[in-house]
Design an enzyme around this catalytic site. Structure first.
Site, short mmCIF file in Angstrom:
data_model
loop_
_atom_site.label_atom_id
_atom_site.label_comp_id
_atom_site.label_asym_id
_atom_site.label_seq_id
_atom_site.Cartn_x
_atom_site.Cartn_y
_atom_site.Cartn_z
N THR A 1 -9.29 -0.16 -10.21
CA THR A 1 -8.38 -1.33 -9.60
C THR A 1 -8.38 -2.34 -10.63
OG1 THR A 1 -8.79 -0.47 -7.48
CG2 THR A 1 -7.98 -2.46 -7.24
N ASP B 1 -8.10 8.00 0.05
CA ASP B 1 -8.76 6.86 0.69
C ASP B 1 -8.87 7.19 2.33
OD1 ASP B 1 -9.48 5.50 -1.29
OD2 ASP B 1 -8.12 3.86 -1.19
N SER C 1 -7.58 0.37 2.79
CA SER C 1 -8.37 -0.15 1.69
C SER C 1 -9.03 -1.24 1.85
CB SER C 1 -6.97 -0.92 0.95
OG SER C 1 -7.32 -1.44 -0.17
N SER C 2 -9.97 -1.56 0.70
CA SER C 2 -10.81 -2.31 0.61
C SER C 2 -10.32 -3.80 -0.13
CB SER C 2 -12.06 -2.23 0.21
OG SER C 2 -12.92 -1.30 0.91
N GLU D 1 -4.05 8.10 -4.17
CA GLU D 1 -4.64 6.99 -2.97
C GLU D 1 -4.83 7.39 -1.72
OE1 GLU D 1 -5.66 3.61 -3.57
OE2 GLU D 1 -4.01 3.74 -4.85
N GLU E 1 -5.89 4.04 -7.65
CA GLU E 1 -7.03 4.49 -7.03
C GLU E 1 -8.14 4.60 -8.17
OE1 GLU E 1 -9.82 6.10 -4.05
OE2 GLU E 1 -8.42 4.37 -4.59
N THR F 1 -3.60 -1.17 -7.84
CA THR F 1 -4.29 0.01 -8.21
C THR F 1 -3.67 1.53 -8.25
OG1 THR F 1 -6.57 1.01 -7.69
CG2 THR F 1 -5.06 0.44 -5.81
N ARG G 1 0.95 -1.08 -0.06
CA ARG G 1 -0.19 -0.02 0.13
C ARG G 1 0.93 1.36 -0.24
NH1 ARG G 1 -4.96 1.74 -1.30
NH2 ARG G 1 -6.17 2.56 0.14
N GLY H 1 -12.73 -2.44 -7.82
CA GLY H 1 -14.22 -2.07 -7.68
C GLY H 1 -14.12 -1.36 -6.22
#
Length: 608
Positions: A418, A460, A484-485, A457, A438, A436, A121, A505
């Site tokens: 992503t 987020d 993040s997801s 990013e 973003e 990703t 990340r 997504g």
């Protein structure tokens, strides 16, 4: 919501026949764009399902999957193939992923039976504090932050590639980057969606001359059917192939990244573009974090995912734990969808309150994944009525049945642009990797002469706390990773791989993975059918997003009579997966329709 990307089926077979050593790309490279159509090239055909021996790759793009297959054919393992596929996506999907972004990699090692993860990340500058996105005590406008240096975090993707290869791969970075370098030099075919995405971003891209030069040569939108070349990225890949990622984190490329963030090169009439505070020291200090995976048990399966800073593993895991007390295989479609929606709603409430970067926050990961906590939350769900949103979070450290606590935190915006890939090899190793930059086009800023966009990013992070009296674990901080997801997932049965999957997504990644798992595990759908079934996504909001097939379904009015409220969305997610078949063969699966369909490939296809 921004329309999600179709994948280009028109790609170069030359990726498959790429030699391991690619000649250096000279300064006098080919123009970025030609007006030709296919240049008489053969195009790899997209297939959503492939079965065969020797390993498998599934991604959203045919050229990218072909790059991974080429590395497998040359004796590489699943980690090598995953990096090769990701590098090719940096060429053909530059608005979704690339060197300027980050991601999470989960891998299964067949020799030891262990799951390993890397947190790649992006990180905030060391100078960042909780008020990074505030001015005069108020949150800055989101659109103003996105297209600026203020939104850019230190890229984690290059470090992830190098660390994964060093620890778990069998090929050097140079060999693995060879197909992507050739693809960047020779070009790919522009399709309708690439042109549409460029058009959607035209206004902000035009702020930055280097972005226009790369993606709108001659100042015009690229024509569908033309060939887009990226000689700058080919040179960048060649540099990394020879020198490793050092130049990107503490060399000339790093200097260019810092200059782009701190002194954005804007065109005349571009208006105000905020600067960022990323420094050479921030890049030099970056490390992809090796950490333990998230883990929960579900229906006798071991579900491994990405632990915080991603919320994917904990939120998918909590929702599964909430649902485990129900026999979903025997429920009607109405009751099943109702319980899935409500479990998602509750899990997202807890995500918003408790998940952040564990290097900076006290994140109760183990407690969030405990069955005791899930049971204390499951009792909120009733079969005859709908929970009122936003649901307040529970306290995983001290579970109390049906009791909520602090004020609900809103779900932060996460860009849809992503991508996800899955890879497996003949030895039984597996990689599930989500990466990703973003939102579509990231920050909009291209690093001059380097051929890649920088991420946005840091958006987020929460711009401000939902409740000033309750600590928000996702506020910005020095060197901090935004929540993040992303949910790359590998599932084992009796210690052996059962399947792996993931999706792009934004925050819908979590619900896409969750719903696909329920379809496969509880409803008995084959993996390809499970990920292609119509989707719904509830993220602790008043309305649940549903795809058109569910919107038109008789289930919608039935659920509305219960109190559910829906909004229609064209597409949710774009999953890929791999699955061992027990006889040495692999099944690779991708989308049939979403994002124009994905690309599943195997090294040696079965005849039947």
């Amino acid at each position: 919501m921004r329309r999600m990307t179709d994948r280009r089926s028109a790609r170069l077979l030359a990726v498959i026949t790429a030699t391991a050593a690619i000649a250096a790309v000279g300064a006098a490279a080919a123009p970025a764009l030609t007006g030709s159509s296919q240049d008489a090239r053969h195009t790899p055909e997209k297939q959503p399902v492939a079965v065969g021996h020797g390993g498998a790759v599934a991604s959203v793009d045919a050229d990218a999957s072909a790059a991974g297959i080429e590395v497998l054919k040359r004796g590489g393992n699943a980690v090598d193939a995953a990096v090769a596929t990701a590098a090719a996506l940096g060429v053909t999907e530059p608005y979704s992923a690339g060197l300027g972004g980050g991601g999470y990699l989960v891998s299964y090692d067949a020799a030891s039976g262990k799951i390993r993860t890397l947190d790649g990340r992006e990180t905030a500058p060391k100078s960042a504090d909780e008020k990074l996105f505030q001015e005069d005590g108020k949150a800055l406008p989101f659109d103003e932050v996105v297209t600026s240096g203020l939104s850019v975090g230190t890229p984690g993707t290059p470090a992830t590639w190098e660390q994964a290869l060093d620890k778990w791969g069998t090929k050097p970075l140079g060999k693995v980057l060879a197909p992507a370098e050739k693809l960047a030099r020779d070009g790919f075919t522009v399709d309708k969606t690439f042109r549409e995405q460029t058009a959607d971003n035209e206004e902000r891209f035009r702020k930055f001359p280097d972005t226009v030069k790369l993606f709108m040569p001659g100042g015009k939108l690229p024509k569908t059917g033309s060939t887009l070349r990226n000689p700058d990225l080919a040179r960048t890949y060649h540099t990394l192939a020879r020198k490793g990622t050092g130049p990107l984190y503490k060399g000339a490329i790093a200097d260019d990244i810092v200059d782009t963030v701190r002194k954005p090169k804007v065109g005349s009439g571009a208006g105000k573009v905020r600067t960022g505070d990323l420094t050479a020291a921030d890049l030099k200090a970056y490390k992809a974090a090796k950490q333990a995976p998230s883990h929960t048990r579900y229906r006798g399966l071991d579900v491994f995912g990405m632990a915080p800073s991603s919320s994917g593993g904990t939120t998918v895991g909590e929702a599964l734990n909430i649902l485990e007390r129900s026999d979903l295989s025997k429920l009607s479609k109405k009751k099943l969808l109702h319980r899935y929606i409500e479990a998602s709603r509750v899990a997202f409430a807890d995500r918003g309150r408790w998940v952040g970067d564990p290097a900076a926050e006290d994140v109760p990961t183990k407690d969030l994944l405990s069955q005791r906590f899930a049971d204390s939350r499951a009792c909120l769900i009733k079969d005859d009525k709908v929970l009122k949103s936003p649901v307040e979070p529970g306290d995983p450290r001290d579970p109390s049945d049906c009791k909520s606590g602090d004020k609900a935190a809103p779900t932060t915006y996460e860009g849809q642009s992503t991508t996800h890939l899955t890879a497996a090899d003949k030895w039984g190793n597996i990689v599930s990797y989500t990466l990703t930059i973003e939102q579509t086009g990231g920050s909009g800023m291209t690093v001059p002469g380097r051929g890649f966009l920088l991420n946005n990013e840091l958006t987020d992070f929460s711009f401000e706390p939902a409740d000033p009296d309750v600590h928000d674990p996702n506020l910005p901080g020095p060197g901090k990773r935004p929540r993040s997801s992303m949910s790359p997932t590998i599932v084992l049965k009796d210690g052996k791989p059962s399947f792996a999957l993931g999706s792009p997504g934004g925050a819908t990644i979590i619900t896409t993975v969750l719903q696909s798992m329920i379809n496969h595990v509880d409803r008995g759908m084959p993996l390809d059918e499970a990920i292609n079934a119509p989707r719904a996504s509830q993220r602790n909001a008043e309305k649940t997003e549903v795809e058109p097939k569910l919107w038109k379904s008789p289930l919608r009015p039935q659920l509305e009579d219960m109190g559910h409220s829906f909004t229609k969305i064209d597409e949710i997610g774009a999953a890929t997966g791999v699955q061992p078949l027990g006889d040495g063969r692999w099944r690779a699966v991708a989308e049939k329709e979403r994002r124009g369909g994905g690309s599943a490939m195997v090294v040696h296809p079965s005849k039947h």
